[in-house]
Design an enzyme around this catalytic site. Structure first.
Site, PDB file in Angstrom:
ATOM      1  N   LYS A 126      25.559  -4.235  -1.060  1.00  0.00           N
ATOM      2  CA  LYS A 126      26.841  -4.178  -1.057  1.00  0.00           C
ATOM      3  C   LYS A 126      27.412  -3.393   0.119  1.00  0.00           C
ATOM      4  CE  LYS A 126      26.394  -3.498  -6.006  1.00  0.00           C
ATOM      5  NZ  LYS A 126      26.271  -2.501  -7.144  1.00  0.00           N
ATOM      6  N   ARG A 155       0.771  -1.103   0.056  1.00  0.00           N
ATOM      7  CA  ARG A 155      -0.239  -0.115  -0.046  1.00  0.00           C
ATOM      8  C   ARG A 155       0.886   1.289  -0.040  1.00  0.00           C
ATOM      9  NH1 ARG A 155      -2.586  -3.425   1.211  1.00  0.00           N
ATOM     10  NH2 ARG A 155      -0.796  -4.012   2.739  1.00  0.00           N
ATOM     11  N   ARG A 189      11.255   3.878   3.135  1.00  0.00           N
ATOM     12  CA  ARG A 189      10.806   3.003   3.981  1.00  0.00           C
ATOM     13  C   ARG A 189      11.923   2.073   4.638  1.00  0.00           C
ATOM     14  NH1 ARG A 189       5.971  -0.836   4.461  1.00  0.00           N
ATOM     15  NH2 ARG A 189       5.008   1.081   5.379  1.00  0.00           N
ATOM     16  N   HIS A 234       5.092   6.273  11.264  1.00  0.00           N
ATOM     17  CA  HIS A 234       4.781   6.208  10.207  1.00  0.00           C
ATOM     18  C   HIS A 234       3.770   7.290   9.789  1.00  0.00           C
ATOM     19  CE1 HIS A 234       3.684   4.501   6.266  1.00  0.00           C
ATOM     20  NE2 HIS A 234       3.150   3.197   6.605  1.00  0.00           N
TER      21      HIS A 234
END
Lengths: 140, 306
Positions: free
Chosen positions: B80, B51, B101, B129
């Protein structure tokens, strides 16, 4: 017991008895090449016992480290045998690279080369929080 | 330059402005279809998402902008060993704004300290969030017609539920909100929310273990998933995952105008039979997420028309 007065340098006084070795280590005083005196368990009218550290050269002391270890300390700057400045340390608002966050989910556990920063959240309980994850740390 | 890392980075007035703009976009989407023409959004998702990532991308596309990025750490130079610091400085050369995120708490804050372009926190571990919070606020406002005078139940994983932390923090600035926190003892809200927000601001709250005991009092029920990815110990997850399951039986004692929210994805915590109940708002909530992110992107890029 007599310890010579210093002519140019710093005196850390009113250290809580027993904390002088921690200060010696955390300020890396072992790396100085001047005389450093650690005087333990000195009689004190105010506090019963205290420690004192004398550093026999001009030295820029990290007041944040001192405030974090022991906010009771006083710092006297000595020049030409006279005390030219006296500072009281306080619990610092911010600690940079003094504490490390213990939260395994915090970005500081994996990212290299960044400053570990804690901000004072509650002076009454001596609580700091990591600025990244907000994990708390109470200072004893 | 403004970043959005913590829900408190936005003032109440700024949140009101974003919600107003989102409502305006919902009413007249055609007015905004070219606002971000020539601009690029980078979605840096070091952790999987459906979402949030797709709604950010859909939001930018509906504004006439372009999108680039990656959807897992495996498809980036993080494999890496590249640092977050370096990644954002490089991506900042290619994009005008970044939505990030990351599974580690505080990663977007760290990114914002080095980034040459605005950073939006699209979820950092179990921490915050803020764009889900804007989504939740828009949903509450549209469903209830107000953002104050509400009893809100948060149910499930309140320890690692970043959407819960962000929404409690954001709602703490509105009048007369009462929180009922429903969770097993192991998954109660962390101290930085309980002490720093609820107790410091004297906000009324109660912590309970039973949903049935309190469901009749709620104006809003905010369900959350127990998140497997936040547990270091699988046995703890298995033990706690089905603690709360909202079904049609439990809803019988709820208010007729209850609003059921869920940040999604759902696993077992809401029976699919509840989906047909008009009180279930979670799919409308997901749609609101796109509109509020459109409002946010425009605002952060300084591209509000008129």
């Amino acid at each position: 017991m007599n310890i010579d007065s210093i002519y140019n340098g710093i005196v850390l006084d009113h250290i809580t008895a027993g904390k002088s070795m921690q200060i010696y280590q955390d300020l890396s005083l072992d790396k100085l090449d001047c005389s450093v005196a650690i005087i333990k368990n000195v009689k004190s009218r105010k506090r019963g016992r205290k420690d004192i550290i004398k550093i026999d050269q001009e030295y820029s002391v990290n007041l944040d480290v001192l405030g974090y270890i022991d906010p009771e300390i006083t710092v006297s700057i000595i020049k030409d045998g006279k005390t030219i400045e006296k500072k009281k340390v306080e619990l610092p608002e911010q600690l940079v690279n003094i504490l490390k966050c213990k939260n395994p989910r915090c970005i500081t556990t994996t990212e290299q080369g960044i400053d570990h920063i804690f901000r004072l959240a509650d002076p009454a309980t001596r609580t700091y929080r990591c600025i990244y994850c907000e994990e708390d740390r109470k200072i004893k | 330059m403004r970043h959005l890392i913590d829900p408190m980075d936005l003032s109440v007035e700024e949140i009101d402005g974003l919600l107003k703009l989102a409502n305006e976009i919902i009413a007249h989407p055609e007015k905004y279809s070219e606002v971000c023409h020539g601009k690029k959004l980078a979605t840096l998702f070091f952790e999987p998402s459906t979402r949030t990532r797709l709604s950010f991308e859909a939001a930018m596309m509906e504004l006439g902008g372009n999108v680039l990025g990656f959807s897992s750490a495996d498809s980036s130079s993080a494999t890496k060993g590249e640092s977050v610091h370096d990644t954002v400085q490089v991506v900042g050369c290619y994009a005008d704004i970044i939505a990030m995120r990351h599974p580690k708490e505080g990663a977007p804050l760290l990114a914002s300290l080095k980034s040459p372009v605005p950073i939006i926190n699209a979820g950092d571990g179990g921490h915050y969030h803020p764009t889900q919070t804007l989504t939740d606020l828009l949903t509450i406002q549209r469903e209830k017609g107000k953002l104050g005078n509400l009893t809100i139940g948060f149910c499930g994983d309140l320890m690692f539920g970043r959407t819960v932390h962000s929404l409690i923090k954001a709602l703490s600035r509105y009048d007369n909100i009462r929180y009922i926190l429903i969770s097993p003892p192991e998954l109660r809200i962390p101290d930085y929310i309980r002490v720093e927000i609820l107790e410091k601001k004297n906000i009324p709250y109660m912590e309970v273990e039973s949903m049935e005991q309190v469901i009749s009092e709620l104006d809003i029920l905010y369900m959350t998933r127990v998140q497997r990815e936040r547990f270091f110990n699988e046995a703890d997850y298995v033990r706690l995952k089905d603690t709360y399951i909202l079904d049609t039986d439990k809803l019988k004692s709820a208010k007729s105008d209850l609003s059921i929210l869920h940040p999604l994805p759902r696993v077992n915590e809401i029976s699919t039979k509840v989906d047909d109940d008009p009180r279930a708002c979670y799919f409308r909530q997901a749609l609101n997420g796109k509109y509020v992110r459109m409002a946010l992107i425009m605002t952060m890029l300084g591209l509000i028309p008129g």
